[in-house]
Motif scaffolding. Structure first.
Motif, mmCIF file in Angstrom:
data_model
loop_
_atom_site.group_PDB
_atom_site.id
_atom_site.type_symbol
_atom_site.label_atom_id
_atom_site.label_comp_id
_atom_site.label_asym_id
_atom_site.label_seq_id
_atom_site.Cartn_x
_atom_site.Cartn_y
_atom_site.Cartn_z
ATOM 1 N N PRO A 190 0.828 -1.209 0.000
ATOM 2 C CA PRO A 190 0.000 0.000 0.000
ATOM 3 C C PRO A 190 0.860 1.256 0.000
ATOM 4 C CG PRO A 190 0.108 -0.878 2.207
ATOM 5 C CD PRO A 190 0.807 -1.875 1.306
ATOM 6 N N TRP A 207 -4.087 -4.538 3.892
ATOM 7 C CA TRP A 207 -4.110 -4.132 2.481
ATOM 8 C C TRP A 207 -3.375 -5.167 1.625
ATOM 9 C CZ3 TRP A 207 -1.627 -3.060 -1.995
ATOM 10 C CH2 TRP A 207 -2.217 -2.170 -2.892
ATOM 11 N N GLU A 264 -7.238 3.659 -1.091
ATOM 12 C CA GLU A 264 -6.191 4.370 -0.354
ATOM 13 C C GLU A 264 -6.657 5.779 0.046
ATOM 14 O OE1 GLU A 264 -2.059 2.508 -1.336
ATOM 15 O OE2 GLU A 264 -2.897 3.217 -3.220
ATOM 16 N N GLY A 269 -10.605 1.318 3.021
ATOM 17 C CA GLY A 269 -9.877 0.188 3.554
ATOM 18 C C GLY A 269 -10.477 -0.366 4.839
#
Length: 283
Positions: A190, A207, A264, A269
């Motif tokens: 990420p 992630w 992001e 998330g």
């Protein structure tokens, strides 16, 4: 080739930390994986520090995390006492099924239900280790998710190298400075980890686990990484491609969960492995 009482059968893989072999113990007949650690000449203090930190990792116990059995420092030979320049190696649980990366490369993307079942176990192990031990892996990817046969004969997935990357880096064996160091694999990393690697939190592992599932379901990585591009620049600037655009027919709910997991944006998330696991169970 021998490492102390261990006779090497075959090489299983190699990476930034070292080379992994399947080996059998000459006395007990037990088969394990040996990870032989790369260490520069004269790195005795670093190897000793690494060995101490690995013993902390040996306390990690979960059916979906590859178990570290021991750490030894005995190089190839006839069982004589080890010299200071002989390699350090880890004795680890052997997963006969190879990695998820191997599986996808050989057979293509996995069926949805099979992939979700495997990652349910991975996320269970990830959440437990985050909560109970505070380790952050920082390099979760299909290559570090290994396949083994469970007690019931079903294939189970296990996270490899949990805590070892931290120990390797903390001991100074990575050759990276403690400020501004970047470890991990761009294709499954990420942006937050690139920006603030030193203080990476469990969210980066969540992630990367979602990115690994994305790959297992599609054969692609979340970001496009064209040949010739700087992969770190791609992490910093390239958007994640919605999983539904990869040309693989997937349930809408699975696509929605993965797209949210790989967002992001500040409010995107999943913060914990348990949250992602619950979302996938409901998809």
């Amino acid at each position: 080739m021998r490492f102390g009482a261990w006779v090497v059968e075959e090489e299983l893989g190699r990476g930034g930390m070292g080379v992994v072999y399947a080996a059998v113990h000459t006395e007990s007949g037990e088969r394990h994986a040996l990870k032989v650690i790369h260490a520069p000449a004269g790195a005795d203090q670093e190897v000793a520090r690494f060995s101490r930190e690995v013993r902390v990792c040996m306390a990690l116990r979960h059916p979906h995390v590859v178990r570290v059995v021991g750490v030894e420092r005995t190089g190839p030979g006839d069982g004589a006492a080890p010299a200071e320049d002989e390699p350090c190696f880890l004795v680890m649980e052997l997963c006969e099924g190879g990695s998820l990366a191997d599986r996808v490369r050989r057979d293509g993307p996995l069926p949805v239900r099979e992939a979700l079942d495997l990652f349910d176990g991975v996320l269970a192990g990830l959440g437990r280790i985050h909560q109970e031990h505070g380790f952050v892996h920082r390099d979760i990817k299909p290559h570090n998710i290994l396949l083994a046969s469970g007690p019931d004969g079903r294939t189970t997935a296990k996270l490899a190298d949990f805590g070892l990357a931290k120990a390797y880096d903390s001991a100074g064996l990575s050759g990276l400075t403690r400020t501004g160091a970047v470890m991990g694999t761009p294709a499954f990393m990420p942006r937050a980890q690139l920006i603030n690697y030193k203080y990476a939190t469990p969210e980066v592992d969540v992630w990367s686990t979602a990115a690994s599932l994305y790959h297992v379901l599609t054969g692609a990585t979340p970001r496009d990484l064209p040949p010739g591009w700087d992969p770190w620049l791609a992490v910093a600037t390239s958007p994640v491609v919605p999983v539904g655009k990869r040309g693989v027919k997937l349930p809408r709910t699975v696509c929605e969960v993965l797209d949210h997991a790989l967002s992001e944006e500040p409010d995107g998330g999943f913060r914990t492995a348990e949250a992602l696991r619950a979302a996938l169970k409901g998809s």
